[in-house]
Design an enzyme around this catalytic site. Structure first.
Site, mmCIF file in Angstrom:
data_model
loop_
_atom_site.group_PDB
_atom_site.id
_atom_site.type_symbol
_atom_site.label_atom_id
_atom_site.label_comp_id
_atom_site.label_asym_id
_atom_site.label_seq_id
_atom_site.Cartn_x
_atom_site.Cartn_y
_atom_site.Cartn_z
ATOM 1 N N CYS A 2 0.848 -1.199 0.000
ATOM 2 C CA CYS A 2 0.000 0.000 0.000
ATOM 3 C C CYS A 2 0.887 1.253 0.000
ATOM 4 O O CYS A 2 2.077 1.181 0.236
ATOM 5 C CB CYS A 2 -0.878 0.000 1.244
ATOM 6 S SG CYS A 2 -1.914 -1.459 1.358
ATOM 7 N N ARG A 27 3.129 1.560 -7.192
ATOM 8 C CA ARG A 27 3.135 0.432 -6.235
ATOM 9 C C ARG A 27 1.934 -0.466 -6.431
ATOM 10 O O ARG A 27 1.839 -1.532 -5.832
ATOM 11 C CB ARG A 27 3.141 0.967 -4.791
ATOM 12 C CG ARG A 27 4.361 1.784 -4.417
ATOM 13 C CD ARG A 27 4.121 2.595 -3.152
ATOM 14 N NE ARG A 27 3.994 1.791 -1.968
ATOM 15 C CZ ARG A 27 5.029 1.397 -1.219
ATOM 16 N NH1 ARG A 27 6.241 1.745 -1.594
ATOM 17 N NH2 ARG A 27 4.875 0.658 -0.139
ATOM 18 N N TRP A 74 -3.571 -1.839 -1.613
ATOM 19 C CA TRP A 74 -3.400 -3.052 -2.414
ATOM 20 C C TRP A 74 -4.059 -4.146 -1.592
ATOM 21 O O TRP A 74 -3.522 -4.570 -0.559
ATOM 22 C CB TRP A 74 -1.920 -3.325 -2.634
ATOM 23 C CG TRP A 74 -1.642 -4.632 -3.288
ATOM 24 C CD1 TRP A 74 -1.535 -5.855 -2.681
ATOM 25 C CD2 TRP A 74 -1.438 -4.882 -4.681
ATOM 26 N NE1 TRP A 74 -1.293 -6.827 -3.599
ATOM 27 C CE2 TRP A 74 -1.225 -6.277 -4.831
ATOM 28 C CE3 TRP A 74 -1.414 -4.100 -5.805
ATOM 29 C CZ2 TRP A 74 -0.995 -6.877 -6.065
ATOM 30 C CZ3 TRP A 74 -1.169 -4.686 -7.044
ATOM 31 C CH2 TRP A 74 -0.979 -6.056 -7.157
ATOM 32 N N ASN A 100 0.227 0.175 5.994
ATOM 33 C CA ASN A 100 0.807 -0.661 4.944
ATOM 34 C C ASN A 100 1.364 -1.894 5.635
ATOM 35 O O ASN A 100 1.993 -1.785 6.677
ATOM 36 C CB ASN A 100 1.926 0.098 4.221
ATOM 37 C CG ASN A 100 2.620 -0.778 3.161
ATOM 38 O OD1 ASN A 100 1.977 -1.645 2.561
ATOM 39 N ND2 ASN A 100 3.913 -0.587 2.960
ATOM 40 N N GLY A 101 1.091 -3.088 5.065
ATOM 41 C CA GLY A 101 1.594 -4.324 5.669
ATOM 42 C C GLY A 101 0.442 -5.191 6.131
ATOM 43 O O GLY A 101 -0.673 -5.081 5.632
ATOM 44 N N GLU A 483 12.659 -22.732 -14.594
ATOM 45 C CA GLU A 483 12.379 -21.305 -14.362
ATOM 46 C C GLU A 483 13.632 -20.471 -14.572
ATOM 47 O O GLU A 483 13.574 -19.389 -15.169
ATOM 48 C CB GLU A 483 11.803 -21.099 -12.964
ATOM 49 C CG GLU A 483 11.580 -19.654 -12.567
ATOM 50 C CD GLU A 483 10.670 -18.875 -13.509
ATOM 51 O OE1 GLU A 483 9.960 -19.499 -14.338
ATOM 52 O OE2 GLU A 483 10.696 -17.639 -13.439
ATOM 53 N N LYS A 487 13.960 -17.375 -17.277
ATOM 54 C CA LYS A 487 14.467 -16.037 -16.938
ATOM 55 C C LYS A 487 15.573 -15.615 -17.900
ATOM 56 O O LYS A 487 15.591 -14.503 -18.414
ATOM 57 C CB LYS A 487 14.970 -16.026 -15.493
ATOM 58 C CG LYS A 487 13.866 -16.089 -14.469
ATOM 59 C CD LYS A 487 13.177 -14.759 -14.337
ATOM 60 C CE LYS A 487 11.739 -14.585 -14.481
ATOM 61 N NZ LYS A 487 10.780 -15.491 -14.896
ATOM 62 N N GLU A 490 14.094 -14.912 -21.416
ATOM 63 C CA GLU A 490 13.184 -13.775 -21.625
ATOM 64 C C GLU A 490 13.827 -12.426 -21.359
ATOM 65 O O GLU A 490 13.308 -11.407 -21.809
ATOM 66 C CB GLU A 490 11.895 -13.929 -20.821
ATOM 67 C CG GLU A 490 12.035 -13.964 -19.335
ATOM 68 C CD GLU A 490 10.667 -14.127 -18.665
ATOM 69 O OE1 GLU A 490 9.645 -13.705 -19.235
ATOM 70 O OE2 GLU A 490 10.618 -14.661 -17.560
ATOM 71 N N HIS A 506 20.115 -39.093 -22.910
ATOM 72 C CA HIS A 506 19.145 -39.557 -23.934
ATOM 73 C C HIS A 506 19.075 -38.596 -25.103
ATOM 74 O O HIS A 506 18.079 -38.549 -25.810
ATOM 75 C CB HIS A 506 17.772 -39.715 -23.273
ATOM 76 C CG HIS A 506 17.770 -40.703 -22.153
ATOM 77 N ND1 HIS A 506 17.835 -42.060 -22.364
ATOM 78 C CD2 HIS A 506 17.785 -40.512 -20.809
ATOM 79 C CE1 HIS A 506 17.860 -42.676 -21.188
ATOM 80 N NE2 HIS A 506 17.828 -41.770 -20.226
ATOM 81 N N LYS A 605 3.312 -8.173 -19.751
ATOM 82 C CA LYS A 605 3.203 -8.641 -18.366
ATOM 83 C C LYS A 605 1.995 -9.566 -18.202
ATOM 84 O O LYS A 605 2.042 -10.522 -17.455
ATOM 85 C CB LYS A 605 3.069 -7.449 -17.411
ATOM 86 C CG LYS A 605 3.070 -7.836 -15.933
ATOM 87 C CD LYS A 605 4.360 -8.523 -15.544
ATOM 88 C CE LYS A 605 4.346 -9.040 -14.116
ATOM 89 N NZ LYS A 605 5.509 -9.912 -13.826
#
Ligand code: AGP
Length: 610
Positions: A2, A27, A74, A100-101, A483, A487, A490, A506, A605
């Protein structure tokens, strides 16, 4: 994440507060509000959605007040709504707060306050703070803020104002940011510097547990016990964009470093004081969990890799068969699933077209659908039967980092919860895992504080001229290798393949030539020895080994050309730490190549197209 801004000074503050919120838009938020004190009364505004909606009603509060607080929310608890938007007030309407939190023990605080007659108007955890302050107030807002702080668990920053002391704002932080801006005849509080940087660049950074009191002419810092603390002011010369990145060169790097907080936020309240798991929003009765015959995980890209972690955990802990499907393929299948199938759709955006289509197919075949997503109010949350939110905060970098880590955590929590309910893990086993999970944010905090990122950067620079990378892993190391390869692809655009290490012989081993760089996920595990024999195979073909290894491993250094060390943890939780050096490796490889990391070519995104 937030956004908070507070102002007290000589000038009318309505527009100052609003512009401060504008500077915090990066944010991410889904609602907003402000509270100004004028003529001894609060003037309150709340809006949902874009800040334009708040701007449209700004005229409802005069521009006479010279002190107030404002907030962009948020959502983590409670849907985006005007009732849930901050500032929150107490029963008497004399206190207003923004936070916030996460207040982890808000349910017990809420129950205590309700039993004393307090009435709540929102679903949020934050509102309890207004009532705690009301309950404790005896003429000093600072003392009441401290009293509330001492009752709260979690990690949070909050600011409070009261009509009883209309010339001051009190703020306090615990493991989330709070910054103070020093002006002329005015002072500011905020969750991030951009909120007031247009007005002042003289900044104070309170520590955890320090209480800041600002008036028009003064800024005072205290310990919780009321002892004064000297103010050490800093001048920041960041440009605005750098300020939004918190001083990091890119959003992606900032988000990589935010991962300890994102994990802690996603863990908050989900592990009870007794170490048991409590997952709100699943809408899955214990009987349904016990009756599960199969789990189907559908996702795309990075989220698919998180699904693979879920497969290993659900099968090993909850003893339920799991299929993980790429959503764009699954949606055109004729799957054999039914009412005893649980479909878990993993999507940080909650808007990926293929994943939404796969969810609809699973539902049409009779399966219950659980969405794991980072965005409250996203389409996936509207179509799923239940939702498990990750709490990574807004992720601006196109390449997923902190959302991936919180997705991994979410599926691990799900698997532990299912194992607890199905009795396939004992209470002691579950608590051992939850105890170790609680350590991970701190382990990663220490990892970053130890300068590990710079070490990874050195290694990445060494290989940044490579034309090809290979990433290998076994068991839970395989999703991490996949993953890590994604990264690299991309953001550095270097062709990178990822394989189960046992698969090399193989066919893929034919790719290797003298000097081929091979990244290996070699964290401690029961398959470590098998993995090392694969490492020997590729070394024998002249490959250069870059190993991700657990601290304390004494033999890997003799075998690998470079080692990217990670904190040691249980092998089932290792994907939470092992991916971090690979994120950094990809980042610094791309940086060495001069690529635009936050907006890689050809990527979006959120992939809302099919
Ligand atoms: C990850 O770095 C990519 N940006 C991409 O693969 C992403 O994970 C994929 O598009 C799925 O997005 P979602 O989690 O929002 O569904």
């Amino acid at each position: 994440m937030c956004g908070i801004i507070g102002y007290v000074g000589a000038r009318p503050c309505r527009d100052i507060l609003f512009q401060g919120l504008r500077k915090l838009e990066y944010r991410g938020y889904d609602s907003a509000g402000l509270s100004i004190i004028r003529d001894g009364q609060f003037e309150l505004l709340h809006s949902v959605g874009n800040l334009d909606n708040l701007e449209e009603i700004l005229h409802r509060v005069g521009n006479g007040g010279t002190m107030g607080i404002a907030h962009t929310r948020w959502a983590t608890h409670g849907r985006p709504s005007t009732e849930n938007a901050h500032p929150h007030t107490d029963c008497t309407g004399r206190f207003a707060i923004v936070l916030n939190g996460i207040v982890e023990n808000y349910m017990s605080l809420r129950a205590m306050l309700r039993a004393e007659g307090h009435e709540f108007t929102s679903e949020t955890d934050a509102e309890v703070v207004a009532h705690l302050i009301e309950r404790a107030y005896a003429g000093s807002l600072r003392d009441a803020v401290v009293a509330a702080y001492r009752q709260m668990e979690g990690h949070f920053t909050y600011c409070a104002i009261t009509t009883d002391e209309p010339d001051l704002i009190v703020g306090v932080r615990k493991e989330t940011p709070l910054v103070v801006g020093l002006g002329k005849d005015e002072n500011f509080l905020a969750s991030a510097i951009p909120a007031f940087m247009a007005e002042t660049r003289t900044v104070l950074f309170p520590e955890d547990g320090q209480v800041v009191v600002i008036t028009r002419d003064t800024v005072e810092l205290y310990t919780l016990d009321g002892d004064p603390v000297p103010c050490e002011w800093t001048h920041v010369d960041w440009d605005e964009e750098a300020a939004e990145k918190g001083g990091y060169e890119t959003f992606m790097l900032k988000e990589i470093h935010e991962q300890p907080t994102s994990l802690a936020d996603t863990l908050a309240e989900r592990i009870g004081p007794d170490g048991g798991i409590s997952l709100d929003g699943l809408e899955l009765a214990p009987e349904a969990i016990k009756a599960l015959k199969q789990v189907l995980i559908v996702a795309c890209g990075t989220s698919y890799h998180a699904g693979l972690v879920g497969k290993y955990a659900l099968e090993r802990w909850a003893r339920v068969p799991v299929e993980v499907e790429v959503a764009s393929e699954f949606r055109y299948r004729d799957p054999v699933i039914g009412e005893d199938t649980l479909c878990i759709a993993i999507s940080q955006s909650g808007e990926t077209a293929d994943t939404l289509a796969a969810m609809r197919l699973a539902r049409s075949a009779g399966a219950r659908v659980l969405a794991v997503t980072n965005i409250v109010g996203s389409q996936a949350t509207r179509e799923a039967d239940g939702v498990l939110f990750t709490r990574a905060g807004l992720e601006i970098g196109v390449a997923a980092t902190k959302t991936f880590l919180t997705q991994e955590l979410a599926v691990l929590l799900l698997a532990l919860n299912f194992a607890e309910v199905r009795g396939t893990l004992s209470e002691e086993q579950v608590r051992a895992y939850t105890e170790e999970l609680r350590r991970i944010p701190g382990l990663l905090d220490h990892y970053f504080a130890s300068g590990a990122a710079a070490e990874v950067e050195d290694v990445a620079r060494k290989y940044s001229g490579s034309r090809f990378f290979l990433c290998l892993g076994r068991n839970l190391g395989l999703p991490v290798a996949l993953e890590g390869a994604l990264k690299l692809k991309e953001i550095s655009y270097i062709p990178t393949d990822a394989y189960a290490a046992g698969e090399m012989k193989h066919g893929p081993i034919a790719l290797l030539e003298e000097g081929s760089p091979v990244l290996v996920v070699a964290t401690d595990s029961f398959v470590y020895d098998k993995l090392i024999s694969n490492v020997q195979e590729v070394k024998a073909r002249g490959a250069l080994i870059i190993a991700v290894a657990s601290e304390g491993n004494e033999n890997i250094a003799g075998m690998a050309d470079d080692v990217l060390w990670v904190p040691k943890t249980d092998e089932m939780l290792a994907p939470l730490v092992a991916i971090v050096p690979l994120q950094l490796f990809a980042y610094y490889t791309a940086k060495a190549k001069g690529e635009k990391v936050d907006q890689p070519r050809n990527l979006a995104k959120t992939v809302t197209v099919e």
